[in-house]
Design an enzyme around this catalytic site. Structure first.
Site, PDB file in Angstrom:
ATOM      1  N   ASN A   1       0.846  -1.197   0.000  1.00  0.00           N
ATOM      2  CA  ASN A   1       0.000   0.000   0.000  1.00  0.00           C
ATOM      3  C   ASN A   1       0.877   1.241   0.000  1.00  0.00           C
ATOM      4  OD1 ASN A   1       0.517   0.843   2.845  1.00  0.00           O
ATOM      5  ND2 ASN A   1      -0.376  -1.172   3.240  1.00  0.00           N
TER       6      ASN A   1
ATOM      7  N   ASP B   1      -4.659  -6.379   5.448  1.00  0.00           N
ATOM      8  CA  ASP B   1      -5.670  -7.214   6.099  1.00  0.00           C
ATOM      9  C   ASP B   1      -5.586  -8.654   5.605  1.00  0.00           C
ATOM     10  OD1 ASP B   1      -6.797  -5.219   7.711  1.00  0.00           O
ATOM     11  OD2 ASP B   1      -7.888  -4.405   6.003  1.00  0.00           O
TER      12      ASP B   1
ATOM     13  N   LYS C   1     -13.917   1.400  14.586  1.00  0.00           N
ATOM     14  CA  LYS C   1     -12.680   0.617  14.774  1.00  0.00           C
ATOM     15  C   LYS C   1     -12.215   0.708  16.220  1.00  0.00           C
ATOM     16  CE  LYS C   1     -10.737   0.786  10.119  1.00  0.00           C
ATOM     17  NZ  LYS C   1      -9.815   1.409   9.178  1.00  0.00           N
TER      18      LYS C   1
HETATM   19  O1  PMT Z   1       3.013   6.275   6.441  1.00  0.00           O
HETATM   20  P1  PMT Z   1       2.435   7.591   5.989  1.00  0.00           P
HETATM   21  O2  PMT Z   1       2.594   7.808   4.508  1.00  0.00           O
HETATM   22  O3  PMT Z   1       2.921   8.735   6.806  1.00  0.00           O
HETATM   23  O4  PMT Z   1       0.834   7.485   6.214  1.00  0.00           O
HETATM   24  C1  PMT Z   1       0.351   7.380   7.506  1.00  0.00           C
HETATM   25  C2  PMT Z   1      -0.899   6.477   7.592  1.00  0.00           C
HETATM   26  C3  PMT Z   1      -1.998   7.054   6.731  1.00  0.00           C
HETATM   27  C4  PMT Z   1      -0.572   5.064   7.119  1.00  0.00           C
HETATM   28  C5  PMT Z   1      -1.303   6.457   9.112  1.00  0.00           C
HETATM   29  O5  PMT Z   1      -1.563   7.781   9.513  1.00  0.00           O
HETATM   30  C6  PMT Z   1      -2.539   5.601   9.333  1.00  0.00           C
HETATM   31  O6  PMT Z   1      -3.667   6.070   9.276  1.00  0.00           O
HETATM   32  N1  PMT Z   1      -2.353   4.268   9.611  1.00  0.00           N
HETATM   33  C7  PMT Z   1      -3.426   3.295   9.801  1.00  0.00           C
HETATM   34  C8  PMT Z   1      -3.910   2.822   8.457  1.00  0.00           C
HETATM   35  C9  PMT Z   1      -5.239   2.058   8.526  1.00  0.00           C
HETATM   36  O7  PMT Z   1      -6.236   2.505   8.122  1.00  0.00           O
HETATM   37  O8  PMT Z   1      -5.175   0.977   9.174  1.00  0.00           O
HETATM   38  P2  PMT Z   1      -6.477  -0.017   9.367  1.00  0.00           P
HETATM   39  O9  PMT Z   1      -7.768   0.644   9.356  1.00  0.00           O
HETATM   40  O10 PMT Z   1      -6.267  -1.128   8.426  1.00  0.00           O
HETATM   41  O11 PMT Z   1      -6.178  -0.507  10.814  1.00  0.00           O
HETATM   42  C10 PMT Z   1      -6.620   0.173  11.983  1.00  0.00           C
HETATM   43  C11 PMT Z   1      -5.570  -0.002  13.040  1.00  0.00           C
HETATM   44  O12 PMT Z   1      -5.300  -1.395  13.270  1.00  0.00           O
HETATM   45  C12 PMT Z   1      -4.233   0.620  12.694  1.00  0.00           C
HETATM   46  O13 PMT Z   1      -3.722   1.159  13.888  1.00  0.00           O
HETATM   47  C13 PMT Z   1      -3.403  -0.546  12.211  1.00  0.00           C
HETATM   48  O14 PMT Z   1      -2.005  -0.354  12.451  1.00  0.00           O
HETATM   49  C14 PMT Z   1      -3.936  -1.706  13.043  1.00  0.00           C
HETATM   50  N2  PMT Z   1      -3.891  -3.019  12.357  1.00  0.00           N
HETATM   51  C15 PMT Z   1      -4.636  -3.260  11.243  1.00  0.00           C
HETATM   52  C16 PMT Z   1      -4.610  -4.510  10.647  1.00  0.00           C
HETATM   53  C17 PMT Z   1      -3.781  -5.506  11.191  1.00  0.00           C
HETATM   54  N3  PMT Z   1      -3.714  -6.704  10.639  1.00  0.00           N
HETATM   55  N4  PMT Z   1      -3.053  -5.239  12.286  1.00  0.00           N
HETATM   56  C18 PMT Z   1      -3.094  -4.015  12.871  1.00  0.00           C
HETATM   57  O15 PMT Z   1      -2.395  -3.785  13.874  1.00  0.00           O
END
Ligand code: PMT
Length: 392
Positions: free
Chosen positions: A209, A278, A336
């Site tokens: 990503n 994911d 979330k």
């Molecule tokens: O890296 P940059 O270019 O500076 O961009 C920063 C960012 C946009 C990546 C950051 O600010 C951000 O928003 N990161 C989370 C991205 C996201 O939407 O993650 P998610 O919705 O898939 O997951 C939610 C949370 O669960 C996050 O804290 C993620 O780290 C965590 N997660 C998700 C899936 C997984 N399998 N394990 C996790 O720990």
């Protein structure tokens, strides 16, 4: 909540490393630090006061009897409201002068008359650095409460290689910012994930990503500046990790899970900034998959949710999640937060956050929402950590 502008007197002494001070002034000013440059006569043989004036936006002082300072006593006036004095580069001769409290030019007088911390970035030939006299002087300055920044090792202007060169401007900026940051997280251990993940399909192809790692790295730097012991689990990113943190490389979601779980014990805070995939390909081909005329489908398996698992540990650290959304930002982020049982989640828009140097976010906790307006990611990181420190 933005950090108020700090006032720094930058003293430049005579040495070839003075050329690095031009870049240092530019970086300090960009970092919202108010810089007053004071140079020794010898420094002006290496770089001109005009250059430093243009970069700092202020007149530069060299001589004891230069005009233009309010009460005509520049040695008192210039350091009166300074938050710190940084000497960079500091020559062996100037260091010796500081040790003896000599005051035979404006800069040394300013240092003697100061009422603020003094930071010194030595720069000299390696033999001069290793000389017992210099080492005695450095030890004495440390005893006197002076902070010594560096020196670095590497190629020297004289052609020799070794310890003695001045730290790079970027490194000095980090140390100055750390000096000015209140140690709100002293004694705390913080684990941070950053960057995207790389889920290999075959030896040459992967699912990934657009996360650059900038947001997570800024939080790691800010946490370290605030006195925390930081472990950074870095996914797919080309950034250089902050020097003051323990960086563990883990590019796939599975490697990231393993790295987090084997380091989570005794952590006080966990911040999941990484954009973790994911799903991963159910099977990884050891050989490059050959092209065929038929269409191809890929079976994906759901990955473990690192953040949710950490939040569910019996002695879970204080967990902060991130949510990057392209629509319904607050609604999806709050969902979330509740699903993963987090005290705090940081909501940001994909278009604003991913890959950029700035971000604007909304902090969501059980009491509601708290927006942080658009700012450089390091500033967002500081404000987020101040909020976390308050919640703790
Ligand atoms: O890296 P940059 O270019 O500076 O961009 C920063 C960012 C946009 C990546 C950051 O600010 C951000 O928003 N990161 C989370 C991205 C996201 O939407 O993650 P998610 O919705 O898939 O997951 C939610 C949370 O669960 C996050 O804290 C993620 O780290 C965590 N997660 C998700 C899936 C997984 N399998 N394990 C996790 O720990």
């Amino acid at each position: 909540m933005a950090q108020t502008s700090k006032k720094l007197v930058l003293g430049i002494t005579g040495g070839i490393a003075a050329y690095k001070s031009a870049e240092l002034v530019r970086l300090l000013v960009k970092s919202n630090i108010d810089v007053q440059v004071v140079m020794t006569e010898s420094a002006t043989k290496f770089i001109t006061p005009i250059t430093m004036q243009a970069l700092s936006g202020k007149p530069v002082f060299v001589g004891m009897w230069d005009g233009g300072v309010g009460n005509g006593m520049p040695h008192i006036e210039l350091s009166r409201d300074a938050d710190a004095i940084l000497i960079a580069p500091a020559s062996a001769e100037f260091i010796a002068k500081l040790v003896h409290g000599r005051a035979d030019d404006l800069l040394s007088t300013l240092c003697l008359a100061r009422d603020c911390p003094l930071l010194v970035a030595p720069a000299m030939n390696k033999q001069m650095w290793e000389n017992p006299a210099t080492q005695r002087n450095i030890a004495q300055l440390k005893k006197d409460g002076v902070s010594i920044l560096g020196p670095d090792t590497g190629d020297q202007a004289c052609g020799e290689v070794g310890l003695g060169r001045m730290l790079e401007a970027e490194d000095l900026l980090v140390l100055v910012n750390a000096h000015f940051t209140p140690k709100l997280l002293a004694g705390k251990r913080v684990l941070i994930t950053a960057g995207g993940t790389l889920e290999m399909i075959d030896p040459v192809r992967a699912i990934t990503n657009l996360s650059s790692g900038k947001m997570g790295y800024a939080i790691a730097q800010a946490a370290s500046d605030m006195g925390a012991e930081v472990t950074l689990v870095s996914g797919a990113t080309s950034l250089a990790a902050p020097k003051s943190v323990n960086n563990i490389r883990a590019t796939s979601s599975d490697a990231m899970y393993q790295a987090v779980m084997s380091n989570i014990a005794k952590q006080d805070i966990f911040i999941g900034v990484a954009a973790v995939a994911d799903y991963s390909p159910t099977e990884q081909s050891t050989q490059k998959i050959k092209k065929s005329t038929a269409s191809h489908s890929l079976e994906l398996t759901l990955n473990k949710d690192i953040l949710a698992e950490v939040a569910n540990l019996p002695n879970a650290p204080f967990c902060v999640g991130f949510a990057a959304e392209s629509e319904n930002l607050l609604e999806y982020a709050e969902a979330k937060r509740q699903a993963k049982k987090l005290p705090l989640i940081v909501a940001n828009l994909v278009a604003e956050a991913m890959g950029s140097d700035e971000n604007s976010v909304t902090l969501l906790d059980k009491n509601g929402s708290h927006p942080l307006p658009r700012a450089p990611k390091i500033e967002i990181a500081r404000q987020l950590l101040q909020y976390v420190a308050n919640m703790l």
